[in-house]
Design an enzyme around this catalytic site. Sequence first.
Site, PDB file in Angstrom:
ATOM      1  N   ASP A  67      32.443  43.907  54.161  1.00  0.00           N
ATOM      2  CA  ASP A  67      32.371  43.916  52.476  1.00  0.00           C
ATOM      3  C   ASP A  67      31.226  43.114  51.919  1.00  0.00           C
ATOM      4  O   ASP A  67      30.541  42.378  52.718  1.00  0.00           O
ATOM      5  CB  ASP A  67      33.695  43.340  52.053  1.00  0.00           C
ATOM      6  CG  ASP A  67      34.081  41.841  52.407  1.00  0.00           C
ATOM      7  OD1 ASP A  67      33.348  41.388  53.130  1.00  0.00           O
ATOM      8  OD2 ASP A  67      35.383  41.645  52.062  1.00  0.00           O
ATOM      9  N   ASN A 136      46.216  35.911  49.102  1.00  0.00           N
ATOM     10  CA  ASN A 136      47.061  36.840  48.658  1.00  0.00           C
ATOM     11  C   ASN A 136      47.278  38.104  49.430  1.00  0.00           C
ATOM     12  O   ASN A 136      48.007  39.111  49.137  1.00  0.00           O
ATOM     13  CB  ASN A 136      46.446  37.404  47.249  1.00  0.00           C
ATOM     14  CG  ASN A 136      45.149  38.130  47.223  1.00  0.00           C
ATOM     15  OD1 ASN A 136      44.690  38.182  48.724  1.00  0.00           O
ATOM     16  ND2 ASN A 136      44.473  38.441  46.447  1.00  0.00           N
ATOM     17  N   HIS A 138      44.998  39.697  51.050  1.00  0.00           N
ATOM     18  CA  HIS A 138      43.853  40.778  50.966  1.00  0.00           C
ATOM     19  C   HIS A 138      43.212  40.628  52.617  1.00  0.00           C
ATOM     20  O   HIS A 138      43.195  39.657  53.037  1.00  0.00           O
ATOM     21  CB  HIS A 138      42.771  40.490  49.989  1.00  0.00           C
ATOM     22  CG  HIS A 138      41.929  39.692  50.041  1.00  0.00           C
ATOM     23  ND1 HIS A 138      41.174  39.093  48.937  1.00  0.00           N
ATOM     24  CD2 HIS A 138      41.568  38.929  51.251  1.00  0.00           C
ATOM     25  CE1 HIS A 138      40.369  38.228  49.196  1.00  0.00           C
ATOM     26  NE2 HIS A 138      40.501  37.751  50.634  1.00  0.00           N
ATOM     27  N   GLU A 143      42.774  44.247  47.869  1.00  0.00           N
ATOM     28  CA  GLU A 143      43.502  43.441  47.018  1.00  0.00           C
ATOM     29  C   GLU A 143      45.038  43.915  46.987  1.00  0.00           C
ATOM     30  O   GLU A 143      44.972  45.212  47.301  1.00  0.00           O
ATOM     31  CB  GLU A 143      43.065  43.198  45.679  1.00  0.00           C
ATOM     32  CG  GLU A 143      41.836  42.722  45.542  1.00  0.00           C
ATOM     33  CD  GLU A 143      41.379  41.109  45.655  1.00  0.00           C
ATOM     34  OE1 GLU A 143      42.265  40.581  46.782  1.00  0.00           O
ATOM     35  OE2 GLU A 143      40.457  40.443  45.543  1.00  0.00           O
TER      36      GLU A 143
END
Length: 251
Positions: A67, A136, A138, A143
């Site tokens: 990313d 979280n 990800h 997400e």
Amino acid sequence: MKVIVVKDYAAMSREAANVIAACVKENPACRLGLATGSTPEGLYAELVGDYKAGQLDFSQVTTFNLDEYRGLDNDHEQSYHYFMKKNLFDAVNIDPVRTHVPDGANPNAAVVCARYEAAIDAAGGIDLQLLGIGHNGHIGFNEPGTEFPKLTSCVDLAESTIFANSRLFSSADEVPRQAYTMGIGTIMKAKKILVVASGAGKATVVRNAFFGPVTPFVPASVLQLHHDVTLVVDEEAASLLEGSVAGSADL
Ligand code: PGA
């Protein structure tokens, strides 16, 4: 899934570097999927050490990073282009032409994402994908709530990710709100996946992702459906796993 629990961050870094080094030695022209973040810094340092000791040759290796922030120049100090040059590419004999990171400086999301996915396919796909895991759940910048089949796309960052990453910027306002990321569908196409996690702060997400239900609300949980995943965690990150998993286990 293979779970390897090691003592601490240093041991996690060495163990994960061994998995990547084995892939490069087995196929010097392998395609590696790479990750950024604090967790992989140590394993990149180990790979650089192996290269400097004459034990690893990156000259034929091709890489694709997961990313990149959308809207940062490639030479911005917080860009993932910069991170990769600093932590690996500039320190080993990899051919820059064979290194790929989504072009965050190009605002045309449709073009960037389509080109990136096509480049991965044209290279023959990814042999080994390295992943960190967000608090979280990800993976990449996928997400919670992301549909599993998605390919490379432009995504909005979760508030919790903006907060977590603001430690690296002068303020949260400076953290880009969007990123280009391989999708979960892209990640799941990799032949092998290597996940690294360290520290007590990751204990809950490691338990939920690998031993909880498979759900888009914990994106990393999709990895339970991949046939070749190795999870390397230190004792703190493994502290909420069942006793039967502590140590090394094939599950
Ligand atoms: P970290 O990030 O390694 O900096 O904890 C992991 C991630 O967000 O994927």
